[in-house]
Scaffold this motif. Structure first.
Motif, PDB file in Angstrom:
ATOM      1  N   ARG A   3       0.865  -1.180   0.000  1.00  0.00           N
ATOM      2  CA  ARG A   3       0.000   0.000   0.000  1.00  0.00           C
ATOM      3  C   ARG A   3       0.906   1.236   0.000  1.00  0.00           C
ATOM      4  O   ARG A   3       1.811   1.341   0.813  1.00  0.00           O
ATOM      5  CB  ARG A   3      -0.880  -0.013   1.244  1.00  0.00           C
ATOM      6  CG  ARG A   3      -1.809   1.174   1.340  1.00  0.00           C
ATOM      7  CD  ARG A   3      -2.704   1.041   2.530  1.00  0.00           C
ATOM      8  NE  ARG A   3      -3.529  -0.130   2.319  1.00  0.00           N
ATOM      9  CZ  ARG A   3      -4.313  -0.666   3.236  1.00  0.00           C
ATOM     10  NH1 ARG A   3      -4.359  -0.147   4.435  1.00  0.00           N
ATOM     11  NH2 ARG A   3      -5.026  -1.719   2.965  1.00  0.00           N
ATOM     12  N   TYR A   4       0.656   2.144  -0.924  1.00  0.00           N
ATOM     13  CA  TYR A   4       1.453   3.358  -1.049  1.00  0.00           C
ATOM     14  C   TYR A   4       0.583   4.562  -0.737  1.00  0.00           C
ATOM     15  O   TYR A   4      -0.571   4.638  -1.140  1.00  0.00           O
ATOM     16  CB  TYR A   4       2.037   3.465  -2.459  1.00  0.00           C
ATOM     17  CG  TYR A   4       2.929   2.294  -2.790  1.00  0.00           C
ATOM     18  CD1 TYR A   4       4.241   2.262  -2.365  1.00  0.00           C
ATOM     19  CD2 TYR A   4       2.441   1.199  -3.490  1.00  0.00           C
ATOM     20  CE1 TYR A   4       5.060   1.177  -2.640  1.00  0.00           C
ATOM     21  CE2 TYR A   4       3.249   0.107  -3.769  1.00  0.00           C
ATOM     22  CZ  TYR A   4       4.554   0.109  -3.340  1.00  0.00           C
ATOM     23  OH  TYR A   4       5.355  -0.975  -3.607  1.00  0.00           O
ATOM     24  N   GLU A   5       1.156   5.525  -0.019  1.00  0.00           N
ATOM     25  CA  GLU A   5       0.426   6.719   0.376  1.00  0.00           C
ATOM     26  C   GLU A   5       0.841   7.892  -0.518  1.00  0.00           C
ATOM     27  O   GLU A   5       2.021   8.095  -0.789  1.00  0.00           O
ATOM     28  CB  GLU A   5       0.721   7.035   1.846  1.00  0.00           C
ATOM     29  CG  GLU A   5      -0.155   8.092   2.420  1.00  0.00           C
ATOM     30  CD  GLU A   5       0.063   8.246   3.920  1.00  0.00           C
ATOM     31  OE1 GLU A   5      -0.799   8.861   4.551  1.00  0.00           O
ATOM     32  OE2 GLU A   5       1.081   7.774   4.440  1.00  0.00           O
ATOM     33  N   PHE A   6      -0.144   8.638  -0.961  1.00  0.00           N
ATOM     34  CA  PHE A   6       0.074   9.795  -1.828  1.00  0.00           C
ATOM     35  C   PHE A   6      -0.607  11.015  -1.233  1.00  0.00           C
ATOM     36  O   PHE A   6      -1.544  10.891  -0.455  1.00  0.00           O
ATOM     37  CB  PHE A   6      -0.535   9.547  -3.220  1.00  0.00           C
ATOM     38  CG  PHE A   6       0.198   8.538  -4.042  1.00  0.00           C
ATOM     39  CD1 PHE A   6       1.115   8.937  -5.002  1.00  0.00           C
ATOM     40  CD2 PHE A   6      -0.031   7.182  -3.876  1.00  0.00           C
ATOM     41  CE1 PHE A   6       1.783   8.004  -5.775  1.00  0.00           C
ATOM     42  CE2 PHE A   6       0.626   6.242  -4.639  1.00  0.00           C
ATOM     43  CZ  PHE A   6       1.542   6.657  -5.596  1.00  0.00           C
ATOM     44  N   ARG A   7      -0.132  12.199  -1.625  1.00  0.00           N
ATOM     45  CA  ARG A   7      -0.779  13.462  -1.257  1.00  0.00           C
ATOM     46  C   ARG A   7      -1.008  14.267  -2.519  1.00  0.00           C
ATOM     47  O   ARG A   7      -0.130  14.370  -3.374  1.00  0.00           O
ATOM     48  CB  ARG A   7       0.066  14.270  -0.279  1.00  0.00           C
ATOM     49  CG  ARG A   7      -0.711  15.491   0.261  1.00  0.00           C
ATOM     50  CD  ARG A   7       0.100  16.363   1.190  1.00  0.00           C
ATOM     51  NE  ARG A   7       0.922  17.240   0.364  1.00  0.00           N
ATOM     52  CZ  ARG A   7       2.235  17.297   0.372  1.00  0.00           C
ATOM     53  NH1 ARG A   7       2.922  16.524   1.156  1.00  0.00           N
ATOM     54  NH2 ARG A   7       2.884  18.115  -0.412  1.00  0.00           N
ATOM     55  N   CYS A   8      -2.193  14.839  -2.639  1.00  0.00           N
ATOM     56  CA  CYS A   8      -2.541  15.666  -3.788  1.00  0.00           C
ATOM     57  C   CYS A   8      -2.022  17.077  -3.553  1.00  0.00           C
ATOM     58  O   CYS A   8      -2.299  17.681  -2.512  1.00  0.00           O
ATOM     59  CB  CYS A   8      -4.060  15.677  -3.977  1.00  0.00           C
ATOM     60  SG  CYS A   8      -4.594  16.725  -5.348  1.00  0.00           S
TER      61      CYS A   8
END
Length: 71
Positions: A3-8
């Motif tokens: 699972r990879y976390e991203f920020r917009c």
């Protein structure tokens, strides 16, 4: 599957994406539809069952110098 976390960057939303490691570097679109996102550095915690080989019975140290000074 990792699972990879991203920020917009457009709206500031933080979201997670499940994908194979082979696709870890691919960009991800924000759930709001924005494409300008950045992958965040995630921390990983690995815990095991106590009592196995290598397990220490000594309490874990902490503080400013690892607990050795008693601070």
């Amino acid at each position: 599957m990792p699972r990879y976390e991203f920020r917009c960057r457009a709206c500031g939303a933080t979201f997670e994406v499940n994908r194979p490691m082979a696709r870890a570097g691919e960009p991800a679109s924000c759930p709001e539809g924005h494409a300008d996102t950045v992958k965040l550095l995630s921390t990983v915690a690995v815990t095991g069952r106590g009592g196995g080989s290598g397990a220490s019975s000594a309490p874990a140290g902490g503080g400013c110098c690892g607990g050795g000074c008693g601070c």
